[in-house]
Write a protein that holds these residues in place. Structure first.
Motif, PDB file in Angstrom:
ATOM      1  N   GLY A 150      27.644  90.782  39.287  1.00 21.83           N
ATOM      2  CA  GLY A 150      26.346  90.540  39.085  1.00 21.83           C
ATOM      3  C   GLY A 150      25.796  91.192  37.628  1.00 21.83           C
ATOM      4  O   GLY A 150      24.455  91.042  37.565  1.00 21.83           O
ATOM      5  N   ARG A 151      26.605  91.576  36.879  1.00 17.63           N
ATOM      6  CA  ARG A 151      26.146  91.889  35.766  1.00 17.63           C
ATOM      7  C   ARG A 151      26.278  91.125  34.587  1.00 17.63           C
ATOM      8  O   ARG A 151      26.901  90.248  34.566  1.00 17.63           O
ATOM      9  N   SER A 159      21.948  93.228  31.592  1.00 17.43           N
ATOM     10  CA  SER A 159      21.144  92.400  32.601  1.00 17.43           C
ATOM     11  C   SER A 159      22.048  92.693  34.076  1.00 17.43           C
ATOM     12  O   SER A 159      23.065  92.924  33.886  1.00 17.43           O
ATOM     13  N   GLU A 160      21.162  92.513  35.039  1.00 20.80           N
ATOM     14  CA  GLU A 160      21.762  92.789  36.436  1.00 20.80           C
ATOM     15  C   GLU A 160      21.180  91.931  37.268  1.00 20.80           C
ATOM     16  O   GLU A 160      20.061  91.483  37.146  1.00 20.80           O
ATOM     17  N   GLU A 161      21.946  91.161  38.224  1.00 21.27           N
ATOM     18  CA  GLU A 161      21.412  90.403  39.227  1.00 21.27           C
ATOM     19  C   GLU A 161      20.534  91.143  40.179  1.00 21.27           C
ATOM     20  O   GLU A 161      20.806  92.397  40.667  1.00 21.27           O
ATOM     21  N   GLU A 213      12.670  89.330  33.074  1.00 18.50           N
ATOM     22  CA  GLU A 213      13.342  88.853  34.086  1.00 18.50           C
ATOM     23  C   GLU A 213      13.459  86.955  33.891  1.00 18.50           C
ATOM     24  O   GLU A 213      12.884  86.233  33.112  1.00 18.50           O
ATOM     25  N   LEU A 231      27.339  86.017  31.546  1.00 16.70           N
ATOM     26  CA  LEU A 231      27.453  86.547  32.903  1.00 16.70           C
ATOM     27  C   LEU A 231      28.725  87.029  33.379  1.00 16.70           C
ATOM     28  O   LEU A 231      29.759  86.426  33.146  1.00 16.70           O
ATOM     29  N   HIS A 267      18.025  87.164  37.342  1.00 14.29           N
ATOM     30  CA  HIS A 267      18.568  88.394  36.675  1.00 14.29           C
ATOM     31  C   HIS A 267      17.546  89.090  35.672  1.00 14.29           C
ATOM     32  O   HIS A 267      16.444  88.411  35.444  1.00 14.29           O
TER      33      HIS A 267
END
Length: 247
Positions: A185-186, A207-209, A121, A181, A132
């Motif tokens: 949101g990915r 990663s993802e928001e 995280e 980024l 994220h």
């Protein structure tokens, strides 16, 4: 990574529609995930180069940000038992490889049940609404292992992440963390080593928001934690002022 300065991709955003040697703070702080099977294995700040626009559209040089990285491991809870002496949670079956993240060979440590998932995280003290996460379970790791030719097992992933995060802190000119980024949101977090004649990507994670409710909850927890730290600092200042006046 030097280069031209950029406006920070973390700023101007709307709200989202130490063993202890590698912990900056206590593991039972306000951000501890809920559930008996979750454990915060790592919690430290480190420099991360953040690039807006996704992997292909990102500029060559990003903005260097200080982000807080937390490695959270999730275990199966079927084998959780309560110790008669003191009520501490113990486990009847060990997981292999996870202890290497914080303990040397031969050190005594608690046994763990099977590892279900690992989450890295990333958050920012400069932007309470930035959250994220890179989450990986055994099935996802199998695909990652094949695609990136990794030579470790899933149970060793927490130890690998801890080692790479610490390297980015100890040797920031040689070990880099790059977060690209993208839209929706990915993002993509890559750990890169500077070999002086080229940059070598060691590991990359999607990663993802976090969902809006998680972002708001985390922002609220961090806000209240910051207020508590401010109150403690003010109390300490008052004590020191009173002591100086007495002398």
């Amino acid at each position: 990574s030097g280069g031209r300065a950029m406006a920070s991709p973390l700023h101007g955003r709307a709200s989202a529609s130490h063993a202890p040697s590698y912990l900056d703070g206590p593991p039972d702080g306000p951000d501890l995930p809920a559930g008996p099977g979750a454990r915060v294995l790592y919690d430290r700040e480190l420099p991360v180069e953040v690039r807006a626009g996704g992997e292909e559209d990102a500029p060559e040089v990003g903005s260097l940000e200080t982000l807080r990285a937390r490695v959270i491991v999730y275990y199966a809870t079927d084998d959780l038992t309560e110790s008669p002496a003191g009520g501490a949670l113990t486990y009847s079956r060990p997981a292999h490889g996870v202890a290497a993240a914080g303990m040397a060979a031969g050190d005594a440590g608690p046994a763990h049940p099977p590892l279900l998932a690992v989450e890295l995280e990333l958050s920012s003290e400069a932007d309470l609404f930035f959250l994220h996460a890179c989450r990986c379970d055994a099935e996802g790791f199998a695909a990652l292992q094949q695609a990136q030719r990794l030579m470790v097992d899933f149970e060793e992933l927490p130890a690998v992440l801890v080692r790479m995060l610490n390297a980015c802190i100890a040797e920031p000119h040689q070990h880099l963390a790059l977060l690209a980024l993208g839209p929706g949101g990915r993002g993509r977090l890559a750990f890169v080593q500077n070999l002086h004649f080229r940059f070598l990507e060691i590991l990359a994670l999607d990663s993802e928001e976090a969902p809006e409710e998680d972002v708001r909850a985390a922002a609220g927890r961090r806000y209240h934690a910051a207020r508590g730290a401010l109150r403690a600092a003010r109390a300490r200042l008052q004590d020191l002022t009173a002591l100086v006046k007495l002398k």
